[in-house]
Write a protein that holds these residues in place. Structure first.
Motif, mmCIF file in Angstrom:
data_model
loop_
_atom_site.group_PDB
_atom_site.id
_atom_site.type_symbol
_atom_site.label_atom_id
_atom_site.label_comp_id
_atom_site.label_asym_id
_atom_site.label_seq_id
_atom_site.Cartn_x
_atom_site.Cartn_y
_atom_site.Cartn_z
ATOM 1 N N TRP A 158 0.846 -1.181 0.000
ATOM 2 C CA TRP A 158 0.000 0.000 0.000
ATOM 3 C C TRP A 158 0.885 1.235 0.000
ATOM 4 C CZ3 TRP A 158 -4.770 0.921 -1.185
ATOM 5 C CH2 TRP A 158 -5.316 2.174 -0.906
ATOM 6 N N PHE A 159 0.620 2.121 -0.930
ATOM 7 C CA PHE A 159 1.341 3.390 -1.018
ATOM 8 C C PHE A 159 0.348 4.501 -0.704
ATOM 9 C CE2 PHE A 159 3.380 0.368 -3.810
ATOM 10 C CZ PHE A 159 4.716 0.504 -3.463
ATOM 11 N N THR A 160 0.742 5.432 0.143
ATOM 12 C CA THR A 160 -0.182 6.483 0.563
ATOM 13 C C THR A 160 -0.164 7.685 -0.362
ATOM 14 O OG1 THR A 160 1.482 7.416 2.036
ATOM 15 C CG2 THR A 160 -0.078 5.831 2.986
ATOM 16 N N SER A 161 0.782 7.713 -1.298
ATOM 17 C CA SER A 161 0.848 8.850 -2.215
ATOM 18 C C SER A 161 1.546 8.457 -3.509
ATOM 19 C CB SER A 161 1.605 10.019 -1.573
ATOM 20 O OG SER A 161 2.981 9.693 -1.442
ATOM 21 N N ASP A 189 5.331 8.495 -2.968
ATOM 22 C CA ASP A 189 5.887 7.258 -2.400
ATOM 23 C C ASP A 189 5.915 6.140 -3.433
ATOM 24 O OD1 ASP A 189 6.247 8.509 0.019
ATOM 25 O OD2 ASP A 189 4.733 7.345 1.095
ATOM 26 N N TYR A 190 4.854 6.028 -4.211
ATOM 27 C CA TYR A 190 4.788 4.988 -5.245
ATOM 28 C C TYR A 190 5.936 5.166 -6.246
ATOM 29 C CZ TYR A 190 2.899 2.013 -8.959
ATOM 30 O OH TYR A 190 2.741 1.042 -9.912
ATOM 31 N N TYR A 206 0.710 5.005 -11.046
ATOM 32 C CA TYR A 206 0.116 5.091 -9.709
ATOM 33 C C TYR A 206 -1.399 4.983 -9.782
ATOM 34 C CZ TYR A 206 -1.449 6.987 -5.251
ATOM 35 O OH TYR A 206 -2.082 7.156 -4.051
ATOM 36 N N LYS A 228 -3.575 2.058 -8.092
ATOM 37 C CA LYS A 228 -4.585 2.332 -7.064
ATOM 38 C C LYS A 228 -5.942 1.768 -7.477
ATOM 39 C CE LYS A 228 -5.879 5.421 -3.554
ATOM 40 N NZ LYS A 228 -5.577 6.626 -2.844
ATOM 41 N N LYS A 269 -3.012 -4.855 4.663
ATOM 42 C CA LYS A 269 -2.405 -3.793 3.877
ATOM 43 C C LYS A 269 -1.051 -3.464 4.514
ATOM 44 C CE LYS A 269 -5.192 -0.337 3.266
ATOM 45 N NZ LYS A 269 -5.975 0.900 3.463
ATOM 46 N N ARG A 286 1.913 -0.887 4.416
ATOM 47 C CA ARG A 286 2.353 0.409 3.903
ATOM 48 C C ARG A 286 3.841 0.357 3.584
ATOM 49 N NH1 ARG A 286 2.460 6.367 6.674
ATOM 50 N NH2 ARG A 286 3.322 7.381 4.829
ATOM 51 N N ARG A 306 7.030 2.399 2.969
ATOM 52 C CA ARG A 306 7.710 3.692 3.122
ATOM 53 C C ARG A 306 9.005 3.591 2.325
ATOM 54 N NH1 ARG A 306 5.316 3.229 8.450
ATOM 55 N NH2 ARG A 306 4.066 5.093 8.824
#
Length: 124
Positions: free
Chosen positions: A20-23, A26-27, A44, A48, A67, A69, A71
Motif C-alpha cells: 500500500w502506497f499512501t501517495s 511514495d509509489y 500510480y 490504485k 495492507k 504500507r 515507506r
C-alpha cells in the motif's frame, strides 16, 4: 496466521498481504520503470484502481487481507542491506518479511485509532 489477527474469524486462509502506497510520490520512489526491468509497471493511478478493485473482491468473498504500507526510505534501506534489486519479487519478499515481523512482535499503533461510538436508539 489469520487466527492470530482475527481470532473469531471463520476463514483463516488465505491471508492476503499487499503493498500500500499512501501517495504518488511514495509509489514513484519505489515503483518506477527503471526499477522493474522484467515487465511493464503500472502507473500510480492504475495501481490504485487495481488495488481498490482487489480490496472490493476481498470484501465480497470474505477473504482476509493485510495492507502493508511501503515507506520508500525503509524499503530501500532493507533491500540494500539484503543486497536485493528493486523488483516486484523483492517488494513481495519485503511485504512477507514485514508481516512475519508483525506476527512475531505484535502490532503497535503509531497513532491512536479513531473511536466510533454506536448509540442504540432507546426503545419507546
Amino acid at each position: 496466521m489469520a487466527k492470530l489477527i482475527y481470532p473469531d474469524c471463520r476463514k483463516s486462509e488465505p491471508l492476503i498481504t499487499y503493498a500500500w502506497f499512501t501517495s504518488k510520490k511514495d509509489y514513484d520512489a519505489v515503483v518506477h520503470p527503471d526499477a522493474n526491468k522484467a515487465g511493464d509497471v503500472l502507473s500510480y493511478d492504475e495501481w490504485k484502481m487495481q488495488t481498490l478493485d482487489d480490496i472490493a473482491l476481498y470484501h465480497r468473498t470474505g477473504l482476509n487481507y493485510i495492507k502493508v504500507r511501503i515507506r520508500p526510505n525503509t524499503y530501500h534501506q532493507w533491500r540494500k542491506m539484503a543486497g536485493l534489486p528493486n523488483t516486484v519479487n523483492t517488494r513481495e519478499l519485503y511485504i512477507s518479511n514485514v508481516c512475519d515481523q508483525v506476527m512475531e512482535d505484535g502490532i503497535e499503533p503509531t497513532k491512536l485509532p479513531a473511536l466510533t461510538l454506536i448509540m442504540e436508539k432507546p426503545e419507546t
